[in-house]
Design a protein around this motif. Structure first.
Motif, mmCIF file in Angstrom:
data_model
loop_
_atom_site.group_PDB
_atom_site.id
_atom_site.type_symbol
_atom_site.label_atom_id
_atom_site.label_comp_id
_atom_site.label_asym_id
_atom_site.label_seq_id
_atom_site.Cartn_x
_atom_site.Cartn_y
_atom_site.Cartn_z
ATOM 1 N N GLU A 58 0.837 -1.205 0.000
ATOM 2 C CA GLU A 58 0.000 0.000 0.000
ATOM 3 C C GLU A 58 0.870 1.253 0.000
ATOM 4 O OE1 GLU A 58 -2.543 2.569 -0.474
ATOM 5 O OE2 GLU A 58 -3.473 0.609 -0.201
ATOM 6 N N LYS A 59 0.685 2.105 -1.007
ATOM 7 C CA LYS A 59 1.491 3.327 -1.126
ATOM 8 C C LYS A 59 0.630 4.589 -1.245
ATOM 9 C CE LYS A 59 5.342 0.901 -1.754
ATOM 10 N NZ LYS A 59 5.667 0.119 -0.603
ATOM 11 N N SER A 125 -4.183 -3.034 6.661
ATOM 12 C CA SER A 125 -4.234 -1.995 5.625
ATOM 13 C C SER A 125 -3.167 -2.181 4.549
ATOM 14 C CB SER A 125 -4.067 -0.620 6.261
ATOM 15 O OG SER A 125 -2.740 -0.480 6.747
ATOM 16 N N ARG A 126 -2.312 -3.150 4.744
ATOM 17 C CA ARG A 126 -1.232 -3.502 3.807
ATOM 18 C C ARG A 126 -0.097 -2.466 3.773
ATOM 19 N NH1 ARG A 126 -2.775 -7.333 -0.474
ATOM 20 N NH2 ARG A 126 -1.576 -5.973 -1.845
ATOM 21 N N LEU A 127 -0.035 -1.587 4.805
ATOM 22 C CA LEU A 127 1.134 -0.718 4.944
ATOM 23 C C LEU A 127 2.342 -1.560 5.353
ATOM 24 C CD1 LEU A 127 -0.189 2.513 6.683
ATOM 25 C CD2 LEU A 127 0.793 2.306 4.395
#
Length: 156
Positions: A58-59, A125-127
């Motif tokens: 996640e970006k 959140s896939r950070l």
């Protein structure tokens, strides 16, 4: 007489060999109650799961959203510590593998670790992404949390 003496010397040497080299000698400091409490094996060790946290895919989050997610990440760390499931956690320095930090989870299986890390907002959140490995280490690790609370001047 010399044969008997030689025989006894060989027996004594072998007894010393078996107790020292093969580790059969019992530690004079051994605390059976503590070992059982910490679920230690005969070597004072146990199985944990090592979680390596790394930068996730996640970006697109704003700075405010990232900050909010990482506040949740820190709160979740506290919950896992309170439950007795997280015994070591901390960030890593810059590296070329995108590794961000580690957890050592006091669970014996990857499946249990997956459930625990699945509660982390930064992973949800896939950070952050996570790699999980079975790790065999000192059963005394859990005791470091008690010591840490005595040396920590400021809490997170």
């Amino acid at each position: 007489m010399r044969i008997k003496l030689l025989f006894w010397v060989l027996i004594c040497c072998n007894i010393g060999f078996y107790t020292d080299v093969l580790g059969q000698e019992i530690n004079k400091n051994y605390d059976e109650k503590l070992a059982k409490e910490l679920h230690a094996d005969d070597y004072g060790m146990k199985t944990y799961v090592l979680a390596i946290l790394k930068t996730g895919p996640e970006k697109g989050f704003s700075k405010a959203k990232q900050d909010s997610v990482f506040l949740g990440h820190m709160a979740n760390i506290g919950k896992l510590v309170e439950k007795g499931k997280l015994v070591v956690a901390g960030p890593m320095g810059k590296n070329d593998k995108s590794y961000r930090g580690i957890f050592i989870l006091d669970v014996p299986t990857i499946a249990e670790a997956e459930q625990l890390v699945g509660t982390d907002p930064a992973i949800q959140s896939r950070l952050l992404d996570v790699e999980l490995y079975i790790w065999y280490g000192s059963a005394a690790l859990k005791e470091t949390l008690k010591i840490h609370s005595r040396i920590e001047k400021r809490s997170h």
